[in-house]
Scaffold this active site. Sequence first.
Site, mmCIF file in Angstrom:
data_model
loop_
_atom_site.group_PDB
_atom_site.id
_atom_site.type_symbol
_atom_site.label_atom_id
_atom_site.label_comp_id
_atom_site.label_asym_id
_atom_site.label_seq_id
_atom_site.Cartn_x
_atom_site.Cartn_y
_atom_site.Cartn_z
ATOM 1 C CB CYS A 112 -4.947 15.078 -8.878
ATOM 2 S SG CYS A 112 -6.061 14.157 -9.928
ATOM 3 C CD GLU A 113 -3.525 17.985 -2.951
ATOM 4 O OE1 GLU A 113 -2.636 17.956 -2.071
ATOM 5 O OE2 GLU A 113 -4.408 18.837 -3.020
ATOM 6 C CD GLU A 173 -16.221 22.360 25.933
ATOM 7 O OE1 GLU A 173 -15.257 22.347 25.125
ATOM 8 O OE2 GLU A 173 -16.703 23.408 26.376
ATOM 9 N N PRO A 174 -16.178 16.135 25.713
ATOM 10 C CG PRO A 174 -17.041 14.071 26.408
ATOM 11 C CD PRO A 174 -17.089 15.545 26.713
ATOM 12 N N GLY A 175 -15.275 14.762 22.555
ATOM 13 C CA GLY A 175 -15.751 14.543 21.185
ATOM 14 C C GLY A 175 -15.226 13.215 20.694
ATOM 15 N NE ARG A 176 -9.079 12.840 19.047
ATOM 16 C CZ ARG A 176 -8.596 13.389 17.946
ATOM 17 N NH1 ARG A 176 -8.421 12.653 16.868
ATOM 18 N NH2 ARG A 176 -8.266 14.662 17.911
HETATM 19 N N1 LLP Z 1 -13.804 21.634 23.218
HETATM 20 C C1 LLP Z 1 -13.141 22.520 22.468
HETATM 21 C C2 LLP Z 1 -13.169 23.924 22.849
HETATM 22 C C3 LLP Z 1 -12.430 22.075 21.336
HETATM 23 O O1 LLP Z 1 -11.766 22.966 20.597
HETATM 24 C C4 LLP Z 1 -12.429 20.699 20.990
HETATM 25 C C5 LLP Z 1 -11.704 20.213 19.810
HETATM 26 C C6 LLP Z 1 -13.153 19.803 21.810
HETATM 27 C C7 LLP Z 1 -13.826 20.302 22.923
HETATM 28 C C8 LLP Z 1 -13.240 18.331 21.518
HETATM 29 O O2 LLP Z 1 -12.007 17.730 21.613
HETATM 30 P P1 LLP Z 1 -11.869 16.125 21.544
HETATM 31 O O3 LLP Z 1 -12.491 15.563 22.805
HETATM 32 O O4 LLP Z 1 -12.590 15.661 20.344
HETATM 33 O O5 LLP Z 1 -10.424 15.902 21.471
HETATM 34 N N2 LLP Z 1 -9.484 17.673 13.595
HETATM 35 C C9 LLP Z 1 -8.591 17.217 14.634
HETATM 36 C C10 LLP Z 1 -9.123 17.515 16.012
HETATM 37 C C11 LLP Z 1 -9.463 18.973 16.237
HETATM 38 C C12 LLP Z 1 -9.973 19.263 17.622
HETATM 39 C C13 LLP Z 1 -10.495 20.647 17.733
HETATM 40 N N3 LLP Z 1 -11.073 20.990 19.001
HETATM 41 C C14 LLP Z 1 -8.310 15.720 14.425
HETATM 42 O O6 LLP Z 1 -8.841 15.119 13.483
HETATM 43 O O7 LLP Z 1 -7.527 15.141 15.169
#
Ligand code: LLP
Length: 433
Positions: free
Chosen positions: A362-363, A292-295
């Site tokens: 405004c913060e 489940e990669p996102g970032r």
């Molecule tokens: N799977 C689950 C169950 C998750 O909770 C997350 C991220 C991911 C996959 C994806 O993770 P990644 O590969 O993107 O690291 N808003 C924060 C990041 C919050 C991540 C929440 N969960 C930021 O801007 O750093």
Amino acid sequence: MSRTNQQAGARPPGFLYRVLKQASILHCEQVSLADLAKRFGTPVYVYSASSIRDRLQAFERAFRKVPHTLCYSVKANSNLGILRLLAKMNCGFDVVSGGELERVLKVSRAAARKTVFSGVGKTRQEMEAALAADILLFNVESESELSVLAECAGRKKKTARIALRVNPDVSAETHPYISTGLREHKFGVPIADAARLYLLAAAHRSLSVAGVSVHIGSQILDVKPFAQTMERVAELVNELRANGHSITYIDVGGGLGIDYEKSTSDSPERVAEYAEALLGPLRGLKLHLLLEPGRSIVGPAGILLTRVLYKKTNYHKKFLVVDAAMNDLLRPALYGAYHQIVPVNTTTADSRETVDVVGPVCETGDFLARNRELPIVHEGDLLAVLDAGAYGMTLASNYNTRPRPAEVLIDGKTVKLVRRRESVADLLRLEGN
Ligand code: LLP
């Protein structure tokens, strides 16, 4: 036109300086960011399609030897244009709400069958939508959720494939707000309790036990905690199989970090090292991996383009007031996160100065960078905030009644407006005006 990327600091690969008529201008792929600002205004998010494809392929390559499905984590960047691009490359998805599921369904009904649903607070309505879409896997996070899901599936005469999300009690070096695998966190079920819950799950006719899931946090650069987690999960898989459960899938979550300081994170070596850390402990288990990669897919593929409104000096401190703010990119304010900032036009920038880059909100917490040494820029100049493709737009808000930025997806020379800029009228409409 010649290319150059020698200016200080490495940049993500989709973004490089090109010399045009003696001016050195930052481009996204073939397109000048100065032109994009003229055409779409600022602030605007700009994404590189080929960077996204490259990142996805790096994952595919690193895991090619094992059965696997990439389930891109929609929360990182949920723009339909990006989801469509990923679906075309056969990507599955990780969703955490009915809204995210609807986005996936909108771009591809078939991709829904490669979608996993995580989250500690799924509602009955969301479960029903996911059952109707025939998603691949529910990652269940509590005993109560297990019975609610069994009841929903039973009523709809469906079978829900499930994994229990286990909390492995592993510490990962990251910001405390985005670390999820420790015993004090709300996520998952204690790993020691899992065997009992799997027995409960197996007793429900409307549930089919299919896997184990885990996710220890986000922006994790050291891969050791991933390996440690997999060791614990491998042990559990063996125990569950010995108890007669059929465990096909292991959902390893997301969390691989990127290098915000240097922007060299696109190196496929990091993904390969991550794959090795995960696969070592799982060797011989014959599991189908869900990732489940996102970032790490979209982070380096996006920038936030902003214009300097004013320069000011308060006492001895210098400020660049830009037209993007914490409502557009919350990460610096919320996590103290670092994002590289570079001028779009470096032709005249020979000397440097130390500034705070702040927005109009405004913060005092409204900053994009603090005490940052930057090439000297002037009012009206453009700046690019790098590595803003993940958790940029998805965390954006309308605080101070600021319409959210437009989003543009670049593919070579092709420019596509994938979300138009909000107007104040858009914001007021929901209030009956
Ligand atoms: N799977 C689950 C169950 C998750 O909770 C997350 C991220 C991911 C996959 C994806 O993770 P990644 O590969 O993107 O690291 N808003 C924060 C990041 C919050 C991540 C929440 N969960 C930021 O801007 O750093």
